[in-house]
Design an enzyme around this catalytic site. Structure first.
Site, PDB file in Angstrom:
ATOM      1  N   ASP A   1      53.391  33.913  38.402  1.00 12.97           N
ATOM      2  CA  ASP A   1      52.349  33.619  39.378  1.00 12.97           C
ATOM      3  C   ASP A   1      51.346  32.639  38.743  1.00 12.97           C
ATOM      4  OD1 ASP A   1      51.360  34.831  42.202  1.00 12.97           O
ATOM      5  OD2 ASP A   1      49.613  34.483  40.951  1.00 12.97           O
TER       6      ASP A   1
ATOM      7  N   TYR B   1      40.840  28.131  45.130  1.00 11.84           N
ATOM      8  CA  TYR B   1      39.987  26.997  45.501  1.00 11.84           C
ATOM      9  C   TYR B   1      39.897  25.988  44.358  1.00 11.84           C
ATOM     10  CZ  TYR B   1      35.961  24.434  47.335  1.00 11.84           C
ATOM     11  OH  TYR B   1      35.137  23.439  47.802  1.00 11.84           O
TER      12      TYR B   1
ATOM     13  N   HIS C   1      58.483  39.601  42.483  1.00 11.60           N
ATOM     14  CA  HIS C   1      57.364  38.811  41.979  1.00 11.60           C
ATOM     15  C   HIS C   1      56.640  39.491  40.820  1.00 11.60           C
ATOM     16  CE1 HIS C   1      54.322  35.689  42.359  1.00 11.60           C
ATOM     17  NE2 HIS C   1      53.371  36.615  42.342  1.00 11.60           N
TER      18      HIS C   1
END
Length: 407
Positions: free
Chosen positions: A181, A316, A371
């Site tokens: 990830d 972000y 995952h």
């Protein structure tokens, strides 16, 4: 005052915070649900009602807290150029093998430092048959019990600086790296900035990168046009495309307006539970989650140092508010790289694309796992690290004087 001295750390959530959580759970207002919704609209209402009831009435956070506190945890101030000191939380589990390989484990979202817990006894075990590791697993800044950056622009280079300065402060001038990830994405930057001199080899269980183009990888691009993908690769690629179409809304929200979402996550434990539980189930490979496992996971976010909203800001900053791409500053390096492929990983690209990321020297394909590989299939992931860095493996002896075995 900032200090670089290591401080022992224990989680100690105030009673008042636990009582506030319980009150919020008592005041929950559930949404309605259409008939036969299943998982198509998101997390089923029945699942959330069951988990909320358990969280409020029977889940024992103090028991979890005591068990987590058995891990060797510490904090340390790491000074980051342009951002000042950040107090970083980490596990530092040492092996009794003097020549153990220093290994930095980096989690992602919605993960945390505890993803490494099941692998710790495997990676630090002493044996003539496999290497041993000194394992460092930090909470990313803004996650778990690490301090969050206060300034804008904390991105790939700064995360890499945190990683390297932490390892150097522990006396590990050379080390190996493992991540999935965001741990994978940030690993690209860490290896770019600190590879060869400090990071001697690295391993990923989510080998995502930019799509090959005629300009970046002409031979690979042309082969994509002329040679068909294997059936397994076509199926994996289709799964990834389906995820992008129907499962990536969280990404765009956190990459563009994380503060707006943050009010709900910080104020509503039920909202936080649903937001993350959806990913735990959807991104794992039929892992049999227990309610206690789920609620411990969510509680780490709820009781986190910076609050549940802080973790989402990585999206972000790494994507420039949605106008950029997290991979833009990353590039291919010659540092030896290992890859583990798990069938339930939501981002599964053709294996040939892994070679656009770095110098692939080790690959392993598994028949189970998703995952959260370190949590779902710790034996498989730890086994791959042993093979890669063990005697006869392609990364054996890459860390000077640290073979992983007793002399």
């Amino acid at each position: 005052m900032a200090t670089n001295a290591e401080q022992p750390f224990k989680i100690s959530v105030p009673d008042a915070d636990i009582e506030l959580l319980r009150k919020k759970l008592e005041l929950v207002r559930f949404p309605d649900e259409v008939e036969n919704a299943g998982w198509d609209y998101g997390v089923p209402l029945a699942d959330i009602k069951r988990l909320v009831a358990h969280w409020k009435d029977t889940f024992d956070w103090r028991k979890s807290e005591a068990e987590i506190n058995q891990l060797p945890m510490f904090t340390r101030d790491i000074d980051i150029d342009g951002f000042g000191p950040l107090n970083i939380h980490y596990i530092h589990q040492k092996s009794e093998v003097e020549n153990a390989i220093p290994l930095l484990f980096v989690h992602g979202w919605p993960g945390d430092f505890l993803e490494v817990r099941k692998m710790l006894p495997m990676l630090t075990a002493k044996s003539v048959d496999h290497p041993s590791f000194h394992v460092v697993a930090l909470s990313l800044p803004g996650f778990g019990f690490s301090e969050a950056p206060k300034k804008r622009g904390f991105s790939g280079r700064q995360y890499a600086e945190v990683f390297n300065k932490l390892m150097l402060s522990l006396g590990y001038n050379e080390y190996a790296y493992q991540g999935g990830d965001w741990g994978h994405v940030l690993g690209l930057y860490a290896v770019d900035y600190y590879g060869k001199k400090h990071i001697k080899a690295w391993h990923t269980n989510m080998p995502a990168f930019r799509r090959p183009t005629l300009f970046t990888h002409p031979l690979l691009f042309l082969s994509m046009l002329t040679l068909p993908f294997r059936p397994s690769e076509k199926a994996a690629l289709q799964r990834t495309m389906n995820w992008r179409q129907t499962g990536s809304g969280y990404f765009h929200e956190q990459a563009t307006k994380p503060q707006t979402l943050g009010y709900s996550l910080a104020d509503s434990p039920v909202g936080l539970l649903a937001w993350i539980y959806e990913k735990l189930v959807g991104w794992s490979d039929d892992y049999p989650w227990t309610d206690d496992e789920v609620l411990e996971w969510i509680s780490i976010y709820w009781f986190s140092r910076a609050g549940p909203a802080a973790a989402g800001r990585i999206y972000y900053e790494m994507n420039n508010g949605g106008t950029g791409n997290a991979f833009e500053g990353a590039k291919w390096t010659s540092v030896p790289m290992g890859v583990s492929y798990f069938p339930g990983e939501v981002v599964r690209l053709p294996r040939s694309w892994s070679y656009t990321i770095g110098n692939v020297v080790f690959e392993s394909e598994h028949d189970k796992g998703g995952h959260f590989a370190a949590f779902e299939q710790p034996e498989k992931l730890a086994g791959d690290l042993r093979k890669m860095f063990g005697k006869g493996g392609p990364a054996y002896g890459v860390v000077t004087g640290k073979s992983g075995y007793d002399a």
